[in-house]
Scaffold this motif. Structure first.
Motif, PDB file in Angstrom:
ATOM      1  N   LEU A 173      -6.662  -4.441  -6.435  1.00  0.00           N
ATOM      2  CA  LEU A 173      -5.326  -3.343  -5.511  1.00  0.00           C
ATOM      3  C   LEU A 173      -6.762  -2.783  -4.334  1.00  0.00           C
ATOM      4  N   VAL A 207       0.159   0.427  -2.340  1.00  0.00           N
ATOM      5  CA  VAL A 207       0.412  -1.178  -2.817  1.00  0.00           C
ATOM      6  C   VAL A 207       1.451  -0.825  -4.396  1.00  0.00           C
ATOM      7  N   GLU A 212      -0.985  -1.780 -11.202  1.00  0.00           N
ATOM      8  CA  GLU A 212      -2.194  -0.628 -11.959  1.00  0.00           C
ATOM      9  C   GLU A 212      -2.015  -0.808 -13.392  1.00  0.00           C
ATOM     10  N   ILE A 238       2.622  -6.868  -4.534  1.00  0.00           N
ATOM     11  CA  ILE A 238       1.070  -6.519  -4.320  1.00  0.00           C
ATOM     12  C   ILE A 238       0.905  -5.400  -3.626  1.00  0.00           C
ATOM     13  N   ILE A 239       1.044  -5.786  -1.957  1.00  0.00           N
ATOM     14  CA  ILE A 239       0.678  -4.909  -1.279  1.00  0.00           C
ATOM     15  C   ILE A 239       2.187  -5.077   0.337  1.00  0.00           C
TER      16      ILE A 239
END
Length: 127
Positions: free
Chosen positions: A44, A80, A85, A100-101
């Motif tokens: 990320l 993010v 993670e 994802i973002i």
């Protein structure tokens, strides 16, 4: 056949953008997560990073391959998806729910360069 959702914008590198106001949620498509297989890591960017249309902003790694993430739009990362993670496999569970973002769009006109659901379905059928 991979799931394609109406109302999203799709890139040839298999990222999607879901637009809400001046923001875009970017992730990989269902087609991409199927092609990759079991996702084991998502690289990320940082909040406040600038992303540019056509440029790499991270990577997705699976047991089969690693694939660069190419931003379909230009903007500033405002969030993010930190859940990825610890649980990158969420991308496999539902690629569209697990963006994802989130970026603040710099130039919404860039969206016109991307494919709609019908065009993306046709594009992946030829792959």
């Amino acid at each position: 056949m991979a799931k394609v959702i109406e109302g999203l914008y799709y890139s040839e590198s298999h990222e999607y953008v879901k637009v809400e106001g001046e923001y875009g949620y970017i992730g990989i498509t269902d087609y991409a997560q199927h092609a990759l297989g079991n996702v084991v890591y998502v690289d990320l960017p940082e909040v406040d990073d600038e992303v540019e249309a056509g440029e790499e902003f991270g990577a997705v790694e699976s047991v089969k391959a690693a694939s660069d993430l190419i931003s379909p739009v230009t903007g500033t990362v405002v969030e993010v998806n930190e859940a990825l993670e610890d649980e990158p496999e969420l991308v496999n569970a539902d690629a569209y729910a697990n963006w994802i973002i989130k970026v603040k769009l710099s130039d919404p006109v860039e969206l016109d360069e991307l494919m709609d659901a019908d065009a993306y379905t046709e594009f992946t059928a030829k792959a």
